[in-house]
Design a protein around this motif. Structure first.
Motif, PDB file in Angstrom:
ATOM      1  N   TYR A 134     -31.139  33.293  44.416  1.00 44.89           N
ATOM      2  CA  TYR A 134     -32.475  33.238  44.451  1.00 44.89           C
ATOM      3  C   TYR A 134     -33.112  34.484  44.089  1.00 44.89           C
TER       4      TYR A 134
ATOM      5  N   SER B 204     -32.934  26.317  57.757  1.00 46.10           N
ATOM      6  CA  SER B 204     -32.508  27.302  56.523  1.00 46.10           C
ATOM      7  C   SER B 204     -33.656  28.554  56.845  1.00 46.10           C
TER       8      SER B 204
ATOM      9  N   ASN C  87     -37.650  26.619  51.886  1.00 45.07           N
ATOM     10  CA  ASN C  87     -36.349  26.312  51.179  1.00 45.07           C
ATOM     11  C   ASN C  87     -35.589  25.312  52.133  1.00 45.07           C
TER      12      ASN C  87
ATOM     13  N   ARG D   9     -22.746  22.582  47.397  1.00 43.78           N
ATOM     14  CA  ARG D   9     -23.837  22.577  47.983  1.00 43.78           C
ATOM     15  C   ARG D   9     -25.192  22.447  46.982  1.00 43.78           C
TER      16      ARG D   9
ATOM     17  N   ASN E 283     -31.416  23.915  52.387  1.00 44.79           N
ATOM     18  CA  ASN E 283     -29.893  23.837  51.900  1.00 44.79           C
ATOM     19  C   ASN E 283     -29.284  22.629  52.507  1.00 44.79           C
TER      20      ASN E 283
ATOM     21  N   LYS F  12     -26.970  31.451  48.478  1.00 43.13           N
ATOM     22  CA  LYS F  12     -28.363  31.232  48.123  1.00 43.13           C
ATOM     23  C   LYS F  12     -29.068  32.452  47.928  1.00 43.13           C
TER      24      LYS F  12
ATOM     25  N   SER G  98     -35.709  25.502  46.660  1.00 44.62           N
ATOM     26  CA  SER G  98     -36.761  26.437  47.355  1.00 44.62           C
ATOM     27  C   SER G  98     -38.045  26.190  46.510  1.00 44.62           C
TER      28      SER G  98
ATOM     29  N   ASP H 113     -23.185  29.992  53.162  1.00 43.60           N
ATOM     30  CA  ASP H 113     -24.017  29.359  52.186  1.00 43.60           C
ATOM     31  C   ASP H 113     -25.370  29.928  51.955  1.00 43.60           C
ATOM     32  N   SER H 114     -25.883  30.522  53.034  1.00 47.53           N
ATOM     33  CA  SER H 114     -27.270  31.125  53.291  1.00 47.53           C
ATOM     34  C   SER H 114     -27.160  32.429  52.045  1.00 47.53           C
TER      35      SER H 114
ATOM     36  N   GLY I 174     -29.114  23.796  46.832  1.00 45.67           N
ATOM     37  CA  GLY I 174     -30.092  24.715  47.626  1.00 45.67           C
ATOM     38  C   GLY I 174     -31.647  24.397  46.673  1.00 45.67           C
TER      39      GLY I 174
END
Length: 510
Positions: free
Chosen positions: A118, A395, A158, A144, A160, A114, A148, A110-111, A146
């Motif tokens: 981003y 996160s 940020n 998901r 998630n 993102k 930020s 997931d990170s 996200g």
């Protein structure tokens, strides 16, 4: 010969192929294909993807590969996100894809997903002249969400959240059959996430709301707004009016009203409800939706790798900012964290010959040094346990899940207890990650010991690495007996990991 590349993206609701060519001014898209296939339905409903859909996926991927062959593409990047990432039979699926197509699929956590998004959004905001503004950035995927806070060119906060348009539809779908006010159920369910956002972000006037995702493209078209400068702009009143028009409609009704596919009609209302929830968290008068899609960002990075590395350097600074924001949230001792970070990195840089680590590992050590004491927010007793829990659950922009786990473990072992397989958090790490955690924790212990009093007694620090000994020389005219004693206590792990003794030497400032 011009440079070409292709990206295949296995999404939750479709499979995508984009082929691009590198040009001096910009990337040229040669082919763009989308094949609807709702893998997310299987994952979110049954936790597994059926092998019927796996077979269909492989058939489509083979077709994609035929097209890449026609263009003589050598660079092909294949990625997958939520649907495959969260499927319990993920390993079997990836094996079947590799056996039947030859493709090695990279599953983005997931990170990582993102980060790519981003980066793309930040580039667009710069082009739109908003890089010195403050904006809430929102990326909604099928599984998901996200969110930020973008402020003056950096991403400070940020979060998630494991909720997306398709996942929300699958989760609450059965309730929709029992009420004609399903939108109220959605709004009530999402209210808890509003509370989470209020806790995660400082209360402030956020004047811009910037979003991206496949759903916003559909919503922009249904709201009948025009494209301007590679973005859609949806006024708040137009968005609200459209939400009021559809909020009490069923997916079948939406399908007939707007000539949508069954997949799109199912996620329209959940997507609108999510956007509305986050939109109301701002004071923005419109939604700004730049054309940023994961497959495009990945294709651009593949073709323009040097520029991509430059943006990665920019995001290192965002990672540090993100870590400090977490520290502030848990009332960390900022001055102590800065001193420990400085000492720790100086030791790291001075012993490269024996640790064999690079810039990425240095960044992980820096983040661990910033956050090593955040657990004191919960309790001073065994605070390092709590530091692990806080970091592990956070996160941190720019770090993937594996890296966050490494940072959490380094903070866990910065104090007295040494890494040991009797600890579940350490035992579950891969062997190479266990070694990395031990190396970084050993270095962090030395850096932390030199500010035991939390008042920065040393004006300067020098590191002298010899064959059988590491000398850490601290320059101070103050009483440093406490620091010297702590250094000796904490240096045992360093000797165990690196095989040499670390010795502290005090010198007076002339």
């Amino acid at each position: 010969m011009s440079e070409k590349a292709a990206v295949i993206y296995i999404g939750s609701s479709a499979l995508y192929l984009k082929i691009g060519e590198k040009r001096a001014d910009n990337m040229k898209i040669l082919e763009s294909l989308e094949y609807p296939l709702n893998l997310g339905h299987d994952t979110f409903k049954k936790d597994k993807i059926s092998f019927e859909k796996v077979d269909e996926t492989c058939r489509v991927l083979k077709g994609f590969l035929k097209l890449t062959d026609e263009y003589r593409i050598e660079k092909i990047k294949t990625v997958a996100t939520t649907a495959i990432r969260e499927a319990k039979n993920r390993d079997y699926i990836l094996d079947q894809i590799k056996v039947k197509t030859g493709l090695q699929v990279e599953v983005l956590d997931d990170s990582e997903e993102k980060i790519h998004i981003y980066k793309g959004m930040s580039k667009k905001l710069k082009k739109l002249g908003l890089n010195d503004q403050q904006a809430l950035m929102c990326y909604i995927g099928t599984g998901r969400l996200g969110v930020s806070l973008y402020s003056k060119g950096n991403i400070k906060y940020n979060q998630n959240i494991r909720i997306g348009s398709l996942k929300l539809s699958e989760l609450l779908g059965k309730i929709q059959e029992k009420t004609d006010k399903f939108y109220l159920v959605l709004e009530e369910y999402l209210r808890s996430f509003t509370y989470m956002l209020q806790k995660s972000f400082p209360i402030m006037n956020i004047s811009h709301f910037v979003v991206c995702g496949k759903e916003i493209e559909m919503i922009a078209n249904l709201c009948e707004v025009e494209k301007e400068k590679e973005s859609w702009y949806i006024p708040k009143d137009k968005f609200q009016n459209f939400y009021d028009q559809i909020k009490d409609k069923t997916p079948i009704q939406l399908l007939n009203m707007y000539n949508l596919s069954p997949e799109k009609s199912e996620i329209l209302l959940p997507a609108m409800a999510i956007y509305k929830t986050v939109f109301n968290f701002t004071q923005a008068e419109k939604i700004i939706a730049p054309f940023v899609f994961l497959v495009d960002v990945l294709l651009y990075d593949t073709l323009y790798s040097e520029e991509s590395r430059g943006w990665n350097d920019v995001f290192v600074e965002n990672t540090i900012i993100s870590a400090k924001s977490i520290g502030e949230k848990f009332y960390y001792n900022k001055k102590h964290a800065e001193v420990v970070t400085g000492f720790t990195l100086k030791i790291f840089d001075g012993i490269k010959a024996i640790h064999g680590l690079g810039d990425r590992e240095r960044l992980l050590l820096e983040i661990a040094a910033i956050l090593h004491d955040v657990g004191k927010y919960i309790s001073l007793k065994r605070h390092y346990y709590h530091s692990y829990d806080i970091i592990y659950a956070s996160s941190i922009l720019g770090l993937n899940n594996k890296e966050i786990e490494i940072v959490a473990n380094v903070a866990r072992y910065h104090s007295a207890k040494s890494p040991n397989d009797s600890d579940v958090n350490y035992r579950k790490l891969a062997t190479e990650d266990k070694v990395l955690v031990a190396k970084l924790a050993a270095i962090l212990r030395l850096g932390d010991s030199l500010d035991r009093s939390h008042i920065k007694k040393f004006e300067d620090l020098k590191v002298n690495l010899e064959a059988k000994k590491l000398e850490v020389i601290g320059y101070s005219n103050e009483n440093t007996l406490l620091e010297a004693w702590t250094f000796e206590q904490k240096s045992e792990l360093f000797k165990e990991v690196f095989g040499i003794k670390a010795e502290f030497i005090k010198k007076r400032v002339k």
